[in-house]
Design an enzyme around this catalytic site. Sequence first.
Site, PDB file in Angstrom:
ATOM      1  N   GLY A  44      -4.823   6.328   0.272  1.00 25.96           N
ATOM      2  CA  GLY A  44      -4.476   5.626   0.852  1.00 25.96           C
ATOM      3  C   GLY A  44      -6.103   4.688   1.468  1.00 25.96           C
ATOM      4  O   GLY A  44      -6.460   3.333   1.757  1.00 25.96           O
ATOM      5  N   PRO A  50       6.591   1.877   9.929  1.00 28.91           N
ATOM      6  CA  PRO A  50       6.405   2.705  11.509  1.00 28.91           C
ATOM      7  C   PRO A  50       5.963   3.936  11.169  1.00 28.91           C
ATOM      8  O   PRO A  50       5.126   4.944  10.128  1.00 28.91           O
ATOM      9  CB  PRO A  50       7.781   2.957  11.491  1.00 28.91           C
ATOM     10  CG  PRO A  50       8.547   2.094  10.955  1.00 28.91           C
ATOM     11  CD  PRO A  50       7.920   1.667   9.490  1.00 28.91           C
ATOM     12  N   TYR A  71      -4.334   1.840   9.949  1.00 31.37           N
ATOM     13  CA  TYR A  71      -4.994   0.229   9.276  1.00 31.37           C
ATOM     14  C   TYR A  71      -6.219  -0.126  10.391  1.00 31.37           C
ATOM     15  O   TYR A  71      -7.143  -0.797  10.193  1.00 31.37           O
ATOM     16  CB  TYR A  71      -3.524  -0.196   9.038  1.00 31.37           C
ATOM     17  CG  TYR A  71      -3.000  -0.262   8.106  1.00 31.37           C
ATOM     18  CD1 TYR A  71      -3.029  -0.377   6.931  1.00 31.37           C
ATOM     19  CD2 TYR A  71      -1.738  -0.621   8.662  1.00 31.37           C
ATOM     20  CE1 TYR A  71      -2.944  -0.020   6.007  1.00 31.37           C
ATOM     21  CE2 TYR A  71      -0.712   0.465   7.306  1.00 31.37           C
ATOM     22  CZ  TYR A  71      -1.228   0.129   5.815  1.00 31.37           C
ATOM     23  OH  TYR A  71      -0.124   0.400   4.671  1.00 31.37           O
ATOM     24  N   VAL A 119       0.930  -1.069  -0.738  1.00 32.70           N
ATOM     25  CA  VAL A 119       0.214  -0.117  -0.099  1.00 32.70           C
ATOM     26  C   VAL A 119       0.816   1.282  -0.220  1.00 32.70           C
ATOM     27  O   VAL A 119       1.613   1.333   0.835  1.00 32.70           O
ATOM     28  CB  VAL A 119      -0.822  -0.211   1.039  1.00 32.70           C
ATOM     29  CG1 VAL A 119      -1.574   0.972   1.292  1.00 32.70           C
ATOM     30  CG2 VAL A 119      -1.765  -1.088   1.321  1.00 32.70           C
TER      31      VAL A 119
END
Length: 142
Positions: free
Chosen positions: A81, A108, A114, A69
């Site tokens: 995104g 990171p 998510y 992604v």
Amino acid sequence: MLRKELDALTPELYIELRRKVEFEDYSIEDVTQALEKTLFSVVIYDDDVPVGIGRIVGDDRIVFFIKDVVVDPSYQNKSIGTAIMKALMEYIEGKACNNAYVGLMSTPNKEGFYKKFGFIERPTEKYGHGMVKFVNRNIDNS
């Protein structure tokens, strides 16, 4: 104007966008072979310029792994995104059996992104640490 194309990821687009975010580089031959095994991909364009990609690998029923992604840095924080993840999750939800596993490795400081899609950080009381191993890499794995 942004547009989404499904299963439109090419080796050239893959390499180009990953380089923009300084991800690991792979040969065109390796990328070509890897993309042949992709279950599903999405490319987001701004007019004719590719600005985001995402793909899924797995067995198309029990295990799905979200990979790559990537959003061009000059287009980040513009919901690209989110559009990629929605397309990927829509595909998975149409294919996955009950209790299917969907995994990913976050870069990171992107874990919060998510979490919006229902992903959890590990370890938890029920699930151990996620782990990874790199093959033939001569750098510190920490």
